[in-house]
Design an enzyme around this catalytic site. Sequence first.
Site, short mmCIF file in Angstrom:
data_model
loop_
_atom_site.label_atom_id
_atom_site.label_comp_id
_atom_site.label_asym_id
_atom_site.label_seq_id
_atom_site.Cartn_x
_atom_site.Cartn_y
_atom_site.Cartn_z
N ASP A 204 -7.23 1.48 -9.54
CA ASP A 204 -7.53 0.62 -8.26
C ASP A 204 -7.00 1.12 -6.91
OD1 ASP A 204 -7.64 -1.77 -6.77
OD2 ASP A 204 -6.51 -2.82 -7.98
N ASP B 82 -6.40 -1.70 -16.96
CA ASP B 82 -6.41 -2.79 -16.00
C ASP B 82 -5.63 -2.59 -14.70
OD1 ASP B 82 -7.98 -4.75 -15.07
OD2 ASP B 82 -6.40 -6.29 -15.58
N HIS C 124 -7.49 -13.64 -8.57
CA HIS C 124 -6.63 -13.13 -9.68
C HIS C 124 -6.00 -14.92 -9.73
CE1 HIS C 124 -7.34 -9.14 -9.47
NE2 HIS C 124 -7.47 -9.02 -10.70
N SER D 91 -2.56 -4.25 -18.55
CA SER D 91 -2.24 -3.83 -17.42
C SER D 91 -1.00 -3.04 -17.16
CB SER D 91 -1.98 -5.31 -16.58
OG SER D 91 -0.85 -5.86 -17.22
N GLU E 241 -12.42 0.49 -7.44
CA GLU E 241 -12.91 -0.73 -6.56
C GLU E 241 -13.08 -0.64 -5.24
OE1 GLU E 241 -10.43 -4.22 -8.24
OE2 GLU E 241 -10.51 -5.15 -6.00
N ASP F 44 -8.34 -13.34 -17.76
CA ASP F 44 -6.74 -13.29 -18.28
C ASP F 44 -6.37 -14.46 -18.18
OD1 ASP F 44 -4.49 -12.48 -19.22
OD2 ASP F 44 -3.97 -11.07 -17.67
#
Length: 332
Positions: free
Chosen positions: A116, A94, A190, A56, A146, A277
């Site tokens: 994203d 990510d 998340h 990330s 996304e 994660d």
Amino acid sequence: MVNYKDLGLVNTREMFKRAVAGGYAIPAFNFNTMEQMQAIVMAAVETKSPVIMQVSKGARNYANATILRYMAEGAVAYAKELGCAHPEIVLHLDHGDSFELCKDCIDMGFSSVMIDGSHLPYEENVALAKKVVEYAHQFDVTVEAELGVLAGVEDEVSAAESHYTKPEEVIDFATRTGCDSLAISIGTSHGAHKFTPEQCTLVNGVLVPPPLAFDILHEIEKKLPGFPIVLHGSSSVPMDEVNTINQYGGKLEAAIGIPEEQLREASKSAVCKINIDSDSRLAMTAAIRKHLAEHPGDFDPRQYLKPARENMKKMYIHKIVNVLGSDGKLAQ
Ligand code: G3H
Ligand code: 13P
Ligand code: ZN
């Protein structure tokens, strides 16, 4: 400029094709420490699974972008050293939040990136994803985009509530952007607190969250037959890890994840990448807390990071074999 092929990495194209056809999903595990990287590689090698190692923006800030890239290159060499002659390891960005970040990763050897733009107005999301795809495809780097917004906080992209993906938009989005895979929103989110206890039903003393929106997933599959679909926010938040953390001084209240049966079901569909994660964080923290509580005199990090690495490896193997079904799926 480094091309990922020179590092022994692969992009996601072929592995996703096989996963969709074979009814299983490829694990996408986040990493930012050496122990996570080692545990991921050991688990993938032992199970003969392809694997996506993802980074990330926060991980890059924490560990340093260059170091993480060399760790991925090291992961390929380590897999070979462990006896895997042809490892299939993807280095994936990510939640990339800008063209510049995606370009930077592509230029330094990433084989796959996510752009994203899910929080942007539709046309802006299309335009941004298309720009990244045009750049990435010149180097045969694959791109995940996304549509739809997950509840909670997406990395550094915040969204107050969940907006499920609209199936009526997916054909237009995939066609106009040229993306290689599509992350969708069907009820995952998340972190370790995906649902409130009030949203769950108590079954045999266990809080069971509402099911994922499989109807939306199936509608999307009908619109885009065979197109690779990605699920973010797919940690299961195992109660034994949460209990260990709380038993040894932690304070994790109402931690609730996605039941593994639902992820198993999703893996059989066009969902071919499942992001995990938080479960790694829980496995690591639980093992460290337990070790330090039981051995208060220990202060060499290797003493507590070794059981932490073992616990993460066990969790990764469990996901690969019992949830995603990607074991034994290397091309050769
Ligand atoms: O989706 C987000 C991942 O769990 C990465 O989280 O930004 O804290 O590294 P992070
Ligand atoms: P979890 O927080 O459920 O592990 O999700 C991780 C993720 O989606 C990374 O992109
Ligand atoms: Zn995510």
